[in-house]
Design a protein around this motif. Sequence first.
Motif, short mmCIF file in Angstrom:
data_model
loop_
_atom_site.label_atom_id
_atom_site.label_comp_id
_atom_site.label_asym_id
_atom_site.label_seq_id
_atom_site.Cartn_x
_atom_site.Cartn_y
_atom_site.Cartn_z
N THR A 268 91.31 7.15 -7.91
CA THR A 268 91.93 8.16 -7.05
C THR A 268 92.76 9.08 -7.93
OG1 THR A 268 92.06 6.67 -5.14
CG2 THR A 268 93.52 8.57 -5.13
N VAL A 269 92.47 10.37 -7.83
CA VAL A 269 93.23 11.36 -8.60
C VAL A 269 94.19 12.07 -7.64
CG1 VAL A 269 93.13 13.34 -10.15
CG2 VAL A 269 91.20 11.73 -10.06
N MET A 270 95.48 11.93 -7.91
CA MET A 270 96.49 12.67 -7.16
C MET A 270 96.60 14.04 -7.80
SD MET A 270 97.27 10.33 -4.97
CE MET A 270 98.57 11.21 -4.12
N ASP A 271 96.08 15.06 -7.09
CA ASP A 271 95.88 16.36 -7.71
C ASP A 271 96.65 17.44 -6.99
OD1 ASP A 271 94.88 18.25 -9.41
OD2 ASP A 271 92.78 17.96 -8.87
N TRP A 272 97.12 18.44 -7.73
CA TRP A 272 97.76 19.60 -7.13
C TRP A 272 96.70 20.44 -6.42
CZ3 TRP A 272 102.42 18.02 -7.49
CH2 TRP A 272 102.86 17.36 -8.64
N THR A 273 97.12 21.19 -5.43
CA THR A 273 96.17 21.88 -4.56
C THR A 273 95.75 23.24 -5.13
OG1 THR A 273 98.04 22.71 -3.26
CG2 THR A 273 96.95 20.73 -2.46
N ASP A 274 95.14 23.26 -6.29
CA ASP A 274 94.60 24.49 -6.85
C ASP A 274 93.31 24.87 -6.12
OD1 ASP A 274 96.55 24.92 -8.92
OD2 ASP A 274 95.66 23.26 -10.02
N LYS A 275 92.95 26.14 -6.17
CA LYS A 275 91.82 26.66 -5.39
C LYS A 275 90.47 26.38 -6.03
CE LYS A 275 94.58 28.49 -2.34
NZ LYS A 275 94.68 27.92 -0.99
N ARG A 276 90.44 26.07 -7.30
CA ARG A 276 89.18 25.89 -8.01
C ARG A 276 88.39 24.70 -7.46
NH1 ARG A 276 87.43 27.39 -13.06
NH2 ARG A 276 89.37 28.51 -13.43
N THR A 277 87.06 24.78 -7.51
CA THR A 277 86.22 23.64 -7.15
C THR A 277 86.40 22.54 -8.19
OG1 THR A 277 84.57 25.10 -6.15
CG2 THR A 277 83.85 22.88 -6.76
N PRO A 278 86.62 21.29 -7.79
CA PRO A 278 86.84 20.21 -8.76
C PRO A 278 85.69 20.08 -9.75
CG PRO A 278 87.43 19.46 -6.57
CD PRO A 278 86.77 20.81 -6.40
N TYR A 279 86.02 19.84 -11.02
CA TYR A 279 84.99 19.62 -12.02
C TYR A 279 84.87 18.15 -12.40
CZ TYR A 279 89.29 21.43 -14.28
OH TYR A 279 90.60 21.73 -14.61
N VAL A 280 85.44 17.28 -11.57
CA VAL A 280 85.24 15.84 -11.69
C VAL A 280 84.79 15.34 -10.33
CG1 VAL A 280 86.34 13.61 -12.11
CG2 VAL A 280 87.02 15.59 -13.46
N GLY A 281 83.76 14.52 -10.31
CA GLY A 281 83.28 14.00 -9.04
C GLY A 281 82.43 12.76 -9.24
N GLY A 282 81.97 12.20 -8.14
CA GLY A 282 81.15 11.00 -8.19
C GLY A 282 81.56 10.02 -7.11
N ASP A 283 80.72 9.03 -6.88
CA ASP A 283 81.00 8.04 -5.85
C ASP A 283 82.25 7.22 -6.14
OD1 ASP A 283 78.74 8.87 -4.54
OD2 ASP A 283 77.46 7.27 -5.34
N ASP A 284 82.66 7.17 -7.40
CA ASP A 284 83.83 6.38 -7.78
C ASP A 284 85.11 7.21 -7.78
OD1 ASP A 284 83.06 7.94 -9.90
OD2 ASP A 284 83.26 6.36 -11.44
N ILE A 285 85.04 8.49 -7.38
CA ILE A 285 86.19 9.40 -7.45
C ILE A 285 86.64 9.81 -6.05
CG2 ILE A 285 87.01 11.67 -8.20
CD1 ILE A 285 86.63 9.93 -10.56
N THR A 286 87.95 9.69 -5.80
CA THR A 286 88.58 10.25 -4.61
C THR A 286 89.69 11.18 -5.06
OG1 THR A 286 88.12 8.28 -3.28
CG2 THR A 286 89.85 9.74 -2.48
N ILE A 287 89.74 12.38 -4.50
CA ILE A 287 90.79 13.33 -4.85
C ILE A 287 91.72 13.48 -3.67
CG2 ILE A 287 91.31 15.71 -5.54
CD1 ILE A 287 88.49 15.80 -6.79
N ARG A 288 93.02 13.26 -3.90
CA ARG A 288 94.03 13.43 -2.85
C ARG A 288 94.99 14.54 -3.27
NH1 ARG A 288 97.36 8.74 -0.38
NH2 ARG A 288 97.86 10.57 0.89
N ASP A 289 95.27 15.43 -2.33
CA ASP A 289 96.22 16.49 -2.61
C ASP A 289 97.61 15.91 -2.80
OD1 ASP A 289 94.24 18.36 -2.42
OD2 ASP A 289 94.72 18.95 -0.37
N LEU A 290 98.31 16.46 -3.78
CA LEU A 290 99.66 15.99 -4.09
C LEU A 290 100.62 17.16 -3.94
CD1 LEU A 290 101.47 13.67 -5.17
CD2 LEU A 290 101.00 14.51 -7.47
N ASP A 291 101.32 17.20 -2.82
CA ASP A 291 102.36 18.21 -2.64
C ASP A 291 103.69 17.50 -2.45
OD1 ASP A 291 102.37 17.25 -0.03
OD2 ASP A 291 101.15 18.91 0.74
N GLY A 292 104.72 18.25 -2.18
CA GLY A 292 106.05 17.65 -2.06
C GLY A 292 106.15 16.61 -0.98
N ARG A 293 105.47 16.84 0.15
CA ARG A 293 105.53 15.88 1.25
C ARG A 293 104.88 14.57 0.89
NH1 ARG A 293 102.79 19.79 5.47
NH2 ARG A 293 101.64 20.16 3.54
N VAL A 294 103.75 14.64 0.21
CA VAL A 294 103.06 13.42 -0.20
C VAL A 294 103.91 12.62 -1.18
CG1 VAL A 294 101.04 12.53 -1.43
CG2 VAL A 294 100.78 14.37 0.23
#
Length: 391
Positions: A45-71
Amino acid sequence: MTSLKICLILHSTRSDNLGVGALTVSEVEIIRDIARDLDHPIAITVMDWTDKRTPYVGGDDITIRDLDGRVMINPRGYFAQARRADLVIDIGGGDSFADIYGGRRLRRMFILKYLTHLARTPLVMAPQTIGPFTNKTSAFFAKLSMKLCAIVTTRDDLSTKAARDMGVTRDLVIGSDVALRLPYDAPAKTDGPVKIGLNVSGLLMGGGYTGKNEFGLQMDYPGLIRDLITHFQSLNAEVHLIPHVIVADGRNAGEDDYRASQALHAEFPDTVLAPAFDSPSAAKSYIAGMDFFAGARMHACIAAFSSGVPVIPMAYSRKFAGLFGSIGYNHTVDCTSETAEAIKSKIIAGFENRAALTDETKTALQTGQSRLATYETALKNLCTKLIASKP
């Protein structure tokens, strides 16, 4: 078989700064190699900032969660994610574990680190720059967090010294930059003019984040770039303007290498404007086709170095000399202390001696890969213990 759950913090799958992205892509490659060696499934699981670009990491083993102040502050947000994870890996954006970039960035780092410690989940500091810490309070919390980590890895000798000078006495893993492992497609060699890659930093072209030269450059960076283009074109070389920070949505346009390169290409139409790359590996694959390279984005230089291209890194912080010097490649020029004329002379000399630099690159790369292997081994050993402890 239950997957080993790994959470990545202070990485990014979609940063406009392809250097930060290179760290993430490379980290995932390392983790996947370990999983294959141990023959055990993983869930990242990648805790990632909410940039607009399409992710360049992916796959069945990858989950991307947005990381903002509330999270970050919601008990059901990052803290819950850290508790669910078997392991958290923090790469600090490569060089952000310091207080020189301002308090806001460092506070976010401390929040994530200490929520991980509070969750009692092993925290690994992947190879990164440590320091400088000029504030006593930030130095105290940095030192305490390092004490609580399962693994602390420095990516250069200056960072190791900085940690020791802070009073960190625990064992440290002395590594190197994970982007040495960034995958790429090696281009076919072609005939024609010599190809020179220039990475033009939009940040330095605009005088830094504020335009007030907060990096303390002692020379005219835009003037130097123009002089280098003029010189190399006089040799009938093919000059490629290669961006490595490419702003996708118009925010932070002052950091955009692509806009800066476009402006220079309009001024010097016989240059070649490289594409606005959509991934770190795409940028590295392009850079690997150069015969010589110079740049002020460290990970653009690492892309050249790790693909065998002779390179002159143009430093604006100690991370350049720390990284390259630690593995025996001592060709970094310092834009904060040297004159433009001295830097230009060293870059030209590097180009003229590029065959010798290529040989040095091969030797230093072996050193860097050997140092990086110490991190991979430490991480693999920890994963082995965590798998053995799972029900």
